[in-house]
Design an enzyme around this catalytic site. Structure first.
Site, PDB file in Angstrom:
ATOM      1  NE  ARG A 152      -0.806   1.600   3.840  1.00  0.00           N
ATOM      2  CZ  ARG A 152       0.277   2.293   4.193  1.00  0.00           C
ATOM      3  NH1 ARG A 152       1.408   1.681   4.482  1.00  0.00           N
ATOM      4  NH2 ARG A 152       0.227   3.600   4.241  1.00  0.00           N
ATOM      5  N   GLY A 153       0.260   2.393  -0.096  1.00  0.00           N
ATOM      6  CA  GLY A 153       0.992   3.654  -0.153  1.00  0.00           C
ATOM      7  C   GLY A 153       1.215   4.055  -1.592  1.00  0.00           C
ATOM      8  CB  ALA A 154       0.392   7.177  -3.412  1.00  0.00           C
ATOM      9  NE  ARG A 191      -6.432   0.652  -2.079  1.00  0.00           N
ATOM     10  CZ  ARG A 191      -6.037   1.249  -0.946  1.00  0.00           C
ATOM     11  NH1 ARG A 191      -4.772   1.182  -0.580  1.00  0.00           N
ATOM     12  NH2 ARG A 191      -6.888   1.915  -0.211  1.00  0.00           N
ATOM     13  CD  GLN A 223      -4.265   2.149   7.167  1.00  0.00           C
ATOM     14  OE1 GLN A 223      -4.905   2.609   8.116  1.00  0.00           O
ATOM     15  NE2 GLN A 223      -4.812   1.981   5.975  1.00  0.00           N
ATOM     16  CG  ASP A 262      -3.467   7.475  -1.361  1.00  0.00           C
ATOM     17  OD1 ASP A 262      -3.129   6.320  -1.649  1.00  0.00           O
ATOM     18  OD2 ASP A 262      -3.389   7.931  -0.203  1.00  0.00           O
ATOM     19  CG  ASN A 287      -3.397  11.315   2.846  1.00  0.00           C
ATOM     20  OD1 ASN A 287      -2.641  10.580   2.213  1.00  0.00           O
ATOM     21  ND2 ASN A 287      -3.290  11.471   4.151  1.00  0.00           N
ATOM     22  CE  LYS A 288      -5.846   5.020   4.296  1.00  0.00           C
ATOM     23  NZ  LYS A 288      -6.578   3.983   3.544  1.00  0.00           N
TER      24      LYS A 288
END
Length: 363
Positions: free
Chosen positions: A64-66, A98, A210, A251, A261-262
């Protein structure tokens, strides 16, 4: 059938973990990922032998993570090419795994373009071209991470007086999301190494934690002074005057500077504005999407209800059976609430569409 399994790794006590690597085996190439769903309790690797396994790893948040999603997508295209699969179909499947993270699309398109340019006459040559593109993206992301850290620390020192920065961060933006040391976390780490980080405040980042599972784990391994808090405790922290700056990743960044973003990032931006605290976004230029004009145009991923209604990992119920849940993976912060956007090419402060596009063109 996807050959997707996990194998144990012995922890070595170092912060620079190989979160992703290409490995040759007797049965063909493999993409090996540090399984982030198992942290911090155990370090295990997910081994992907084909694109369906890579897609499953992306969707389950094992990876995960852009920035890292972009790298993963590029390697996934190379994996399909080496297997002799339909590379065009594989790239499309990877890019859609995603929808909010624009880096994923960027990485798959980059490797696909290299594959196409190499020509269909020599499949082996085309596969090697796709792999070379993935490796170059991986290298560039690591270099860009270091430059973002430098630019971000300069900006912090300009915006804040006296050193001893108290930084609040949300979700995870460190080594686990990058080819290097991360995005927002890398700036905090640079401040720590320079002796200018007084405290890293780490949001738990519900519902999948996270922050608690990953950012606290990275901060501890790096010897940083950090404190974990529930997301809904951030307001009292601001009110007590304990936050000097907010640092988050992204993201997707729209052409006008709106930031996806999250989920939970937007409330922090509102709190920061009310309390006159800088709200800084740190992301590579690959996260900027000039085809997305503004925040409302960003597609926000909706995730399964059981991430909210059950303990993380599908454990015992947190809510009565049959409870519906609103579970967006991201929220969108408008540009007027963002103090600055820091990239490997420099910072935009104040945030304007023209300034952002200038950085994007420069990259």
């Amino acid at each position: 059938m996807a050959d997707h399994y996990a194998r144990q790794r012995a922890g070595d006590g170092r912060s620079g973990l190989p979160v992703l690597r290409w490995e040759e085996s007797a049965d063909g190439p493999l993409l090996v990922l540090l399984d982030q769903t198992r942290l911090p309790g155990e370090e295990a690797e997910a081994v992907c032998a084909d694109v369906p396994a890579v897609v499953a790893a992306i969707q389950s948040l094992a990876v995960r993570g852009a920035p890292l999603l972009g790298i993963t997508g590029a390697y996934g295209v190379a994996l399909a090419a080496y297997r002799g699969d339909d590379v065009e179909a594989a790239a499309s499947r990877l890019a859609q795994a995603r929808p909010t993270a624009v880096n994923l699309r960027y990485g798959t398109e980059l490797a696909l373009a290299a594959y196409r340019s190499a020509g269909a006459g020599d499949p082996g040559h085309a596969a090697r071209a796709a792999l070379a593109a993935a490796r170059e993206l991986h290298r560039q992301d690591a270099a860009g991470s270091a430059r973002m850290a430098d630019h971000g620390l300069v900006l912090l020192d300009e915006l804040l007086s006296g050193g001893g920065h108290r930084i609040l961060t949300h979700c995870n933006t460190g080594t686990l999301v990058s080819g290097g040391e991360g995005t927002a976390f890398a700036v905090a780490l640079a401040a720590h190494r320079a002796g200018r980080l007084r405290r890293l405040w780490v949001d738990e980042t519900r519902p999948l934690l996270q922050g608690a599972r990953l950012t606290a784990w990275e901060a501890a391994r790096s010897g940083m002074p950090y404190t974990l808090l529930t997301d809904n405790a951030a307001g009292s922290l601001f009110a007590a005057g304990e936050v000097d700056a907010v640092l988050i990743g992204a993201d997707r960044i729209a052409a006008n500077g709106a930031v996806a973003n999250k989920v939970g990032s937007y409330p922090l931006a509102v709190l920061a504005r009310y309390h006159h605290v800088p709200f800084i976004v740190v992301a590579p230029t690959t996260t900027i999407d000039p085809t997305t004009p503004d925040g409302p145009a960003i597609e926000v991923e909706q995730r399964a209800a059981d991430e909210v209604t059950r303990f993380p990992g599908g454990g015992r119920p947190l809510a009565p059976e049959g409870t519906t849940a609103y579970n967006p993976a991201f929220d969108v912060t408008p540009p007027e609430l963002v103090t600055a956007i820091v990239t490997e090419e420099g910072a935009v402060c104040p945030v304007t569409g023209d300034g952002l596009m200038e950085l994007w063109r420069r990259s």
